[in-house]
Design a protein around this motif. Structure first.
Motif, PDB file in Angstrom:
ATOM      1  N   LEU A 221      34.881  38.596  39.505  1.00 52.37           N
ATOM      2  CA  LEU A 221      36.029  37.700  39.399  1.00 52.37           C
ATOM      3  C   LEU A 221      37.159  38.237  40.267  1.00 52.37           C
ATOM      4  O   LEU A 221      37.691  39.325  40.012  1.00 52.37           O
ATOM      5  CB  LEU A 221      36.472  37.599  37.940  1.00 52.37           C
ATOM      6  CG  LEU A 221      37.667  36.704  37.617  1.00 52.37           C
ATOM      7  CD1 LEU A 221      37.418  35.264  38.059  1.00 52.37           C
ATOM      8  CD2 LEU A 221      37.986  36.749  36.118  1.00 52.37           C
ATOM      9  N   VAL A 222      37.512  37.483  41.298  1.00 54.09           N
ATOM     10  CA  VAL A 222      38.545  37.892  42.249  1.00 54.09           C
ATOM     11  C   VAL A 222      39.840  37.169  41.907  1.00 54.09           C
ATOM     12  O   VAL A 222      39.856  35.953  41.715  1.00 54.09           O
ATOM     13  CB  VAL A 222      38.117  37.559  43.694  1.00 54.09           C
ATOM     14  CG1 VAL A 222      39.210  37.947  44.687  1.00 54.09           C
ATOM     15  CG2 VAL A 222      36.804  38.266  44.033  1.00 54.09           C
ATOM     16  N   SER A 223      40.942  37.917  41.824  1.00 55.87           N
ATOM     17  CA  SER A 223      42.222  37.304  41.470  1.00 55.87           C
ATOM     18  C   SER A 223      43.366  38.181  41.952  1.00 55.87           C
ATOM     19  O   SER A 223      43.196  39.369  42.213  1.00 55.87           O
ATOM     20  CB  SER A 223      42.320  37.110  39.950  1.00 55.87           C
ATOM     21  OG  SER A 223      43.565  36.563  39.578  1.00 55.87           O
ATOM     22  N   HIS A 224      44.549  37.562  42.069  1.00 57.69           N
ATOM     23  CA  HIS A 224      45.741  38.364  42.370  1.00 57.69           C
ATOM     24  C   HIS A 224      46.465  38.757  41.087  1.00 57.69           C
ATOM     25  O   HIS A 224      47.432  39.512  41.115  1.00 57.69           O
ATOM     26  CB  HIS A 224      46.702  37.572  43.278  1.00 57.69           C
ATOM     27  CG  HIS A 224      47.260  36.334  42.633  1.00 57.69           C
ATOM     28  ND1 HIS A 224      46.786  35.075  42.921  1.00 57.69           N
ATOM     29  CD2 HIS A 224      48.233  36.163  41.725  1.00 57.69           C
ATOM     30  CE1 HIS A 224      47.445  34.187  42.208  1.00 57.69           C
ATOM     31  NE2 HIS A 224      48.326  34.829  41.467  1.00 57.69           N
ATOM     32  N   ASP A 225      45.995  38.241  39.947  1.00 57.27           N
ATOM     33  CA  ASP A 225      46.709  38.389  38.682  1.00 57.27           C
ATOM     34  C   ASP A 225      45.874  39.220  37.709  1.00 57.27           C
ATOM     35  O   ASP A 225      44.797  38.809  37.276  1.00 57.27           O
ATOM     36  CB  ASP A 225      46.973  36.996  38.103  1.00 57.27           C
ATOM     37  CG  ASP A 225      47.910  37.029  36.896  1.00 57.27           C
ATOM     38  OD1 ASP A 225      48.120  38.120  36.337  1.00 57.27           O
ATOM     39  OD2 ASP A 225      48.423  35.958  36.532  1.00 57.27           O
ATOM     40  N   LEU A 226      46.378  40.385  37.329  1.00 57.71           N
ATOM     41  CA  LEU A 226      45.664  41.251  36.403  1.00 57.71           C
ATOM     42  C   LEU A 226      45.496  40.603  35.029  1.00 57.71           C
ATOM     43  O   LEU A 226      44.517  40.856  34.327  1.00 57.71           O
ATOM     44  CB  LEU A 226      46.407  42.582  36.265  1.00 57.71           C
ATOM     45  CG  LEU A 226      46.203  43.582  37.417  1.00 57.71           C
ATOM     46  CD1 LEU A 226      47.300  44.629  37.419  1.00 57.71           C
ATOM     47  CD2 LEU A 226      44.838  44.244  37.307  1.00 57.71           C
ATOM     48  N   ALA A 227      46.427  39.737  34.643  1.00 59.14           N
ATOM     49  CA  ALA A 227      46.326  39.072  33.347  1.00 59.14           C
ATOM     50  C   ALA A 227      45.149  38.103  33.309  1.00 59.14           C
ATOM     51  O   ALA A 227      44.571  37.870  32.247  1.00 59.14           O
ATOM     52  CB  ALA A 227      47.630  38.338  33.020  1.00 59.14           C
TER      53      ALA A 227
END
Length: 611
Positions: A221-227
């Motif tokens: 899962l790639v995201s800019h948001d750790l949440a």
């Protein structure tokens, strides 16, 4: 710091990356997008890859799919997916691998689906491409099963629908269904929820988690948001400028981050528990320190915020109405029973029917305040803001600005209003003309309003560029030369060049990574203090809305179901819909995120039983 493995992990690793380097040649020299990256994902495991724009996340994702082939990218190191060496495999083997061993879910479902083909055509094509011997009937049966698996209602009927007939969340489910057509070993989801509201985002994340466990499938899962990744993965890998700066168990990394960059990312994530007063005091203190000014005493700062909070909570009838000319103790903006009705064709026998995008919406907004408007996609937020902007004329109801009814002003009389009410749009890429320099884009508003002095226009534009954190020398540059965050700063400067009294911000940070988002929100807060601005802030992110808003209006299906001061809405919500939105908001504690997920599943099950 917990670091990536050495590539000698368990034999059942679904993905193994060792010392991956990706380099792009440019006219100014080589750009090292990924530099010495190593990690593993076990069969059935989940890894979150997190970082800002430009950190190398997407370049890594494309390398895992073998999609850099045929480009000028230079790749060294080892990439193994389900036993296939991606770097040395033939093109034919890579084609066989895609869909079967690894499949990808992209960020924008509309760019992943062909608008002229039905959902069924696209799903069956994906299946038969990887299973040439399959008949059309077999492929169709598989497509219906896949749609049902991802929660599309009436899959046998909806298989004949086109992409535009689905909502954003449903389109993303279709893209996931397409990725699952051949039961891949690894599912790679690249920012799959960035453009979705909180409830749909929660549904998609829940779906991915369920599919991973049911199919024993590995998830990246790639995201800019750790949440976003907190409740969905076992391990998290943090990337900065192409390198892995931290990697380990998700609970360990989020609770005890060791690298300063990880700490900064966590600090930038908006939290629903942080109030408007706390956030504003933090921004003012940081600004005072940066400018070398003395910070106000805690007692004085607390008194200022208490006064600001009291001002915001005075309610819709607490201030006196006066006859005659508008005064600052009256609402700057007042909406009464606004209705926006559209005719929709396609009913029985081709008859048209009425669709109410906004129903009986009323609110007041005073000078210097921020009203947050929050709700799911399709709740009427943007339609309401466009009515206030007078880009849409309401079907009924009234809009009063500075005591003057502007509901049905003819176009020729709207020019003065355009000076006073401006908008910052969601997408900084599409809101700027690529053929105009940013100086021309910002200065055009002055010319339209009658300003003739070119030197004066340039001076004002350059002064404003400097105020929003850019440089006066950027005046003659074109939009493509700027990052997403810089473009949004340009859009803000364009909105402020006419010195408006009210600025409508329609999802102004939803397309930005959390660090850039934090910078833009700080800028908006500072500008509100400097220019005594009044904001309407439209967003689907509840944490963002709380931090910027004095009062919050919650919209559902065109209606305002809750309207109160920000702290009351978040700490003591009165409407069930508001509570469901808060429950769906992403949190940084993995255990709390999973508890919220269990509660959502319980509520959905109760709803299904009741139905």
């Amino acid at each position: 710091m917990t670091t990536p493995g050495n590539g000698q992990g368990p034999a059942d690793a679904a993905v193994r990356v060792q010392d991956l380097c990706i380099t792009f040649p440019t006219m100014d020299g080589d750009v090292h997008a990924v530099d010495g990256l190593s990690f593993e994902v076990a069969r059935g495991g989940a890894l979150g890859i997190v970082g800002e724009s430009g950190s190398g996340k997407s370049a890594t994702s494309l390398a895992l799919m073998g999609l850099h082939r045929g480009t000028k990218a230079r790749i060294t190191g080892e990439i193994s997916v389900a036993g296939t060496d991606i770097v040395t495999a033939t093109n034919e083997r890579i084609r066989q691998m895609r869909g079967n061993e690894i499949a990808m879910v992209f960020q924008d479902p509309m760019s992943s689906l062909h608008p002229q083909y039905t959902i069924g055509d696209q799903l069956t094509e994906a299946y038969r491409t990887h299973n040439p011997k399959a008949t059309k009937a077999e492929a169709k049966k598989r497509a219906i099963e896949s749609l049902d698996r991802v929660g599309i209602p009436e899959p046998a009927r909806r298989i004949n629908s086109y992409p535009h007939e689905f909502s954003g969340g449903m389109r993303q489910r279709v893209v996931i269904a397409m990725a699952l057509m051949c039961d891949p070993t690894v599912l790679l989801a690249d920012e799959p929820t960035t453009a979705l509201d909180v409830t749909v985002q929660a549904q998609i994340l829940d779906l991915l988690d369920d599919l991973r466990r049911d199919l024993n499938m590995s998830l990246i899962l790639v995201s800019h948001d750790l949440a976003v990744v907190a409740g969905s993965v076992d391990e998290v890998l943090v990337m900065q400028k192409g390198k892995a700066v931290e990697h380990g168990d998700v609970r360990k990394v989020l609770s005890e981050p060791e690298h300063p960059y990880t700490q900064a990312l966590l600090a930038a994530v908006p939290r629903v528990e942080v109030s408007r007063a706390q956030r504003r005091a933090e921004v003012r203190a940081d600004r005072a320190r940066a400018e070398g000014r003395e910070l106000p005493s805690e007692d004085k700062a607390a008194a200022e915020e208490k006064a600001a909070g009291a001002k915001a909570r005075t309610g819709s009838t607490a201030r006196p109405e006066r006859d005659g000319e508008w005064t600052p103790d009256q609402p700057l903006l007042k909406a009464d029973d606004l209705v926006m009705k559209f005719k929709v064709r396609g009913g029985t026998f081709g008859r048209s029917s009425d669709f109410y995008a906004v129903k009986n919406a009323s609110f007041e907004l005073y000078k210097g305040e921020t009203l947050g408007i929050v709700g799911e996609s399709g709740s009427g937020k943007s339609t309401l803001s466009r009515m206030v902007m007078r880009l849409l004329e309401p079907t009924s109801g009234t809009i009063t600005f500075e005591g003057r009814d502007i509901t049905r002003l003819p176009e020729r009389r709207l020019r003065p209003l355009r000076r006073d009410v401006q908008m910052v749009f969601q997408n900084p890429y599409s809101s700027l003309n690529p053929r105009l320099t940013i100086g021309d884009s910002i200065g055009t508003a002055l010319r339209v309003q009658g300003e003739k002095d070119g030197k004066q226009i340039k001076q004002r534009v350059q002064e404003l560029l400097e105020r929003v954190g850019l440089e006066p020398r950027h005046y003659n540059r074109f939009p493509h030369a700027f990052s997403g965050g810089q473009r949004q700063r340009i859009a803000i400067a364009r909105a402020l060049i006419l010195r408006p009294k009210l600025v409508i911000c329609d999802e102004p940070v939803s397309a930005l990574d959390v660090s850039t988002q934090d910078q833009v929100l700080r800028l908006l807060s500072e500008l509100q203090d400097d220019f005594d601005l009044t904001y309407i802030f439209v967003a689907h992110d509840l944490a963002v809305v709380r931090q910027v808003s004095d009062r919050v209006a919650v919209m559902r299906k065109g209606e305002i179901v809750e309207l109160s001061d920000s702290d009351s809405v978040y700490e003591s919500p009165q409407d069930d819909y508001t509570r469901s939105l808060l429950n769906a908001a992403p949190v940084l504690d993995p255990d709390e995120a999973r508890a919220n997920r269990a509660e959502r599943i319980r509520l959905r099950a109760e709803g299904s039983t009741a139905a």
